[in-house]
Design an enzyme around this catalytic site. Structure first.
Site, PDB file in Angstrom:
ATOM      1  N   GLU A  69      -6.751  54.664  11.676  1.00 18.25           N
ATOM      2  CA  GLU A  69      -6.489  55.103  13.050  1.00 18.25           C
ATOM      3  C   GLU A  69      -5.021  55.502  13.176  1.00 18.25           C
ATOM      4  OE1 GLU A  69      -7.042  53.329  17.587  1.00 18.25           O
ATOM      5  OE2 GLU A  69      -6.740  51.950  15.924  1.00 18.25           O
ATOM      6  N   LYS A 121     -11.804  58.676  21.044  1.00 18.54           N
ATOM      7  CA  LYS A 121     -12.076  57.249  21.172  1.00 18.54           C
ATOM      8  C   LYS A 121     -12.563  56.898  22.576  1.00 18.54           C
ATOM      9  CE  LYS A 121      -9.717  52.791  20.351  1.00 18.54           C
ATOM     10  NZ  LYS A 121      -8.393  52.196  20.009  1.00 18.54           N
ATOM     11  N   CYS A 167     -11.692  51.781  15.893  1.00 17.73           N
ATOM     12  CA  CYS A 167     -11.115  50.462  16.152  1.00 17.73           C
ATOM     13  C   CYS A 167     -11.854  49.665  17.236  1.00 17.73           C
ATOM     14  CB  CYS A 167      -9.638  50.621  16.481  1.00 17.73           C
ATOM     15  SG  CYS A 167      -8.656  49.116  16.210  1.00 17.73           S
TER      16      CYS A 167
END
Length: 250
Positions: free
Chosen positions: A38, A103, A137
């Site tokens: 990330e 995300k 994540c």
């Protein structure tokens, strides 16, 4: 398919150094798909106006190295666009086709939700016959968004997940593999970031039964995804047929 992930010690806010580091560490490596962490070009940074790509610097780097290695590359970077900032996960194929996922679940504990704009779309990429769900994540903590509707074979998680909470990271990766009857490759960074958070080596690839199938050599993590083995396992243990039916409306 061979996947190779780089346990990258990301240089804080320095794209040039990170691009060089990646090229050097992958110089003599071969795979069909390479994974980067990330925000591989800057570290997980909330100074979005300073570090976010204005001219697709990280994407252009991925296109370049993907073409050179004749392999796909996947990782996330901070990106500016339409007056917003996004934590954008790119999947770049060697023919320069680009698929991206913004995300969805922003890490409010660090204030990411105050800086970046969440994505809305669930994104699946097909490459060399394998269907990949793209996740970043904190998405790992939200199983509903990642639920397998018989539409993917593997989940790719790229992360900056600190050592303080690494137990949750490792347990949840295995759980996602088991509950979704899928490969799960979770790639974390290593080292210490600009906020003095430490990241231990904790990248893993799990098979659908929760067995680890990755091998590690220095900063490199590799795994072979055998789609026929996965199909045989799903045909024998057809648990997905009994899953709950639901629709995500937001």
């Amino acid at each position: 398919m061979k996947i190779l992930g780089l346990n990258q010690d990301i240089v804080w806010k320095d794209k040039t150094d990170n691009f060089s580091l990646i090229e050097n560490q992958l110089q003599n490596q071969d795979a069909e798909l390479f994974l980067l962490p990330e925000m591989f070009s800057t570290g997980f940074c909330m100074d979005a106006s300073e570090v976010s790509d204005k001219n697709e610097e990280s994407l252009e780097f991925l296109k370049k190295i993907s073409k050179e290695k004749n392999a796909a590359f996947c990782g996330s970077a901070p990106v500016a666009g339409n007056g917003n900032f996004y934590n954008r996960m790119y999947f770049v194929k060697p023919d320069s086709e680009v698929i991206y996922y913004d995300k969805r679940h922003l890490f409010s504990f660090s204030g990411e939700d105050k800086v970046y704009t969440p994505g809305k779309e669930r994104v699946i990429v097909e490459y060399l016959g394998i269907r990949f769900l793209l996740q970043v994540c904190y998405d790992l903590r939200f199983p509903v968004f990642a639920r397998n509707n018989n539409d993917y074979d593997a989940i790719l998680y790229v992360a900056n997940w600190p050592e303080k909470r690494v137990g949750a990271w490792e347990h949840l990766l295995k759980a996602r593999a088991i509950e979704n009857l899928s490969f799960v490759f979770g790639l974390n960074r290593i080292g210490t970031d600009g906020n003095n958070l430490f990241y231990q080596e904790s990248s893993h690839c799990f098979f659908a039964d929760g067995k680890e199938i990755s091998e590690k050599n220095g900063n490199l993590v590799t795994a072979e995804l055998d789609l026929n083995e996965l199909k045989d396992f799903r045909n024998h243990f057809h648990f997905l047929n009994d899953r709950d039916t639901f629709e995500i409306i937001d």
